[in-house]
Design an enzyme around this catalytic site. Sequence first.
Site, PDB file in Angstrom:
ATOM      1  CE  LYS A   1      46.633  -6.336 -26.498  1.00  0.00           C
ATOM      2  NZ  LYS A   1      47.258  -5.131 -27.013  1.00  0.00           N
TER       3      LYS A   1
HETATM    4  C1  LIG Z   1      41.445  -5.423 -23.606  1.00  0.00           C
HETATM    5  C2  LIG Z   1      41.803  -4.874 -24.957  1.00  0.00           C
HETATM    6  N1  LIG Z   1      40.833  -4.761 -25.894  1.00  0.00           N
HETATM    7  C3  LIG Z   1      41.096  -4.288 -27.117  1.00  0.00           C
HETATM    8  C4  LIG Z   1      42.372  -3.889 -27.483  1.00  0.00           C
HETATM    9  C5  LIG Z   1      42.587  -3.281 -28.819  1.00  0.00           C
HETATM   10  O1  LIG Z   1      43.511  -3.956 -29.592  1.00  0.00           O
HETATM   11  P1  LIG Z   1      44.380  -3.192 -30.707  1.00  0.00           P
HETATM   12  O2  LIG Z   1      45.459  -2.422 -29.998  1.00  0.00           O
HETATM   13  O3  LIG Z   1      44.924  -4.319 -31.521  1.00  0.00           O
HETATM   14  O4  LIG Z   1      43.478  -2.316 -31.474  1.00  0.00           O
HETATM   15  C6  LIG Z   1      43.416  -4.012 -26.554  1.00  0.00           C
HETATM   16  C7  LIG Z   1      44.784  -3.612 -26.918  1.00  0.00           C
HETATM   17  O5  LIG Z   1      45.593  -3.247 -26.131  1.00  0.00           O
HETATM   18  C8  LIG Z   1      43.121  -4.499 -25.253  1.00  0.00           C
HETATM   19  O6  LIG Z   1      44.058  -4.615 -24.322  1.00  0.00           O
END
Ligand SMILES: Cc1ncc(COP(=O)(O)O)c(C=O)c1O
Length: 416
Positions: A191
């Site tokens: 991210k």
């Molecule tokens: C659009 C979106 N929502 C939620 C998430 C979930 O995040 P995490 O990987 O920190 O759980 C991601 C992670 O890639 C994502 O791209």
Amino acid sequence: MKINWPHEFPGVYWQDKKEEQAVLDVLRNGSLFRYYGLRPPKHVDRYEKAACAFYQVKHALAVNSGTGALMASMRAFGIGPGCEVIVPAFLWVATVGAVVQMDAIPVLCEVDDTFTMDPWDLQRKITPRTKLIVPIHMAGAPCNMTAIMKIARQHGIPVLEDCAQCNGGSYRGQKVGTFGDMGIFSLQLNKNMTCGEGGLVITNNTHLYTRAFAAHDMGLIRVNGRLSMPEPSSLLWGGGRRMSELCGAVAGVQLRKLPKILAQMRASKQRIKQWIKNTPGLSFRRLTDEQGDSGPFLILTLSGEKQALQAVRVMREQGLHNVHRLADYGLHIYSNIPSLVKKIPLSPAGNPWRLEANRRSVYNYQAGACPQSDELFARSILLPIPSRLTRKQEQAAAQIIRKAAGSLDARYKTNC
Ligand SMILES: Cc1ncc(COP(=O)(O)O)c(C=O)c1O
């Protein structure tokens, strides 16, 4: 002209002594837990306060992942059996997974040429059972929040913005995550800013914040770090999703660097776009707000599926190893998510798909469920824009993209 395109870990390329110092501070103080320790350094607290200022919101809650942020938020909204939640066809498995784990039913919405929720289709997908709309600011760029909020408000449906891929992005001068009732972010490695694993929930609604707090911790609230009884509507079951001090320490430093990281990615993307803009057969993703694009990805659309496949092949051969045709972009595409397509239940009881409360919510998630999106996914490609590119790398990438697009005509002419 082969190049070695860097990996797409925006925040990592900006790590330096500041992150190291912050982590050492946690260790030297013997305080890995945010609420107490030998000498609590309060990094998570400070990160939350800085986040409130950065996003201009009343409440920020740091959690252990973007998925955790989605789950705590959905608990805050009271999503459960009998609820439908609208998500876009271009997403990440965690978003739809959070809906299913609430025992609710996901409803897919088409994306348009912005590659985010199509407001026209959103309107069509609303039923009396729709209890939440989750627009996702996918691949770095903001959704059309004016249209989405207008529809949501007309129907009295709350909005949870998934900003995991667009941290720091904005729409018409306002930060994403602040249009809806709540916004969530991920701080995972890929991210815009990262602490390895982490997440954030933001809101101006104190009631939703209190419920999300209870849901992310132990089902209660805390006053000065001590567990305390909330008012009855916020007494919940906890999800064990607190952020650790180590993550909070890194997140605090990275948040201060976020504007610079974004500026660098945007500038690189702008220059690459300038160099390829007149390439025949290539068009750009439509941006709802060019200034608000956070910049980590370039999406290009070709005239057809064969052209897209061929362009990806040529680009990879030339060193742009992490380019993807969207249709093949793993768990970002609804029909590539096996648990969704097969409606894998959470338990032998068959939930949520076989719950009596969900009996009227029967939907299909196989390819073809969102034909407009499928058609775009088939002929579009996505290239990550790393956060520390040199002009040489940018120019080489532009040349490769032009070649990949240009090479199509010649090859297809001979094949026809
Ligand atoms: C659009 C979106 N929502 C939620 C998430 C979930 O995040 P995490 O990987 O920190 O759980 C991601 C992670 O890639 C994502 O791209």
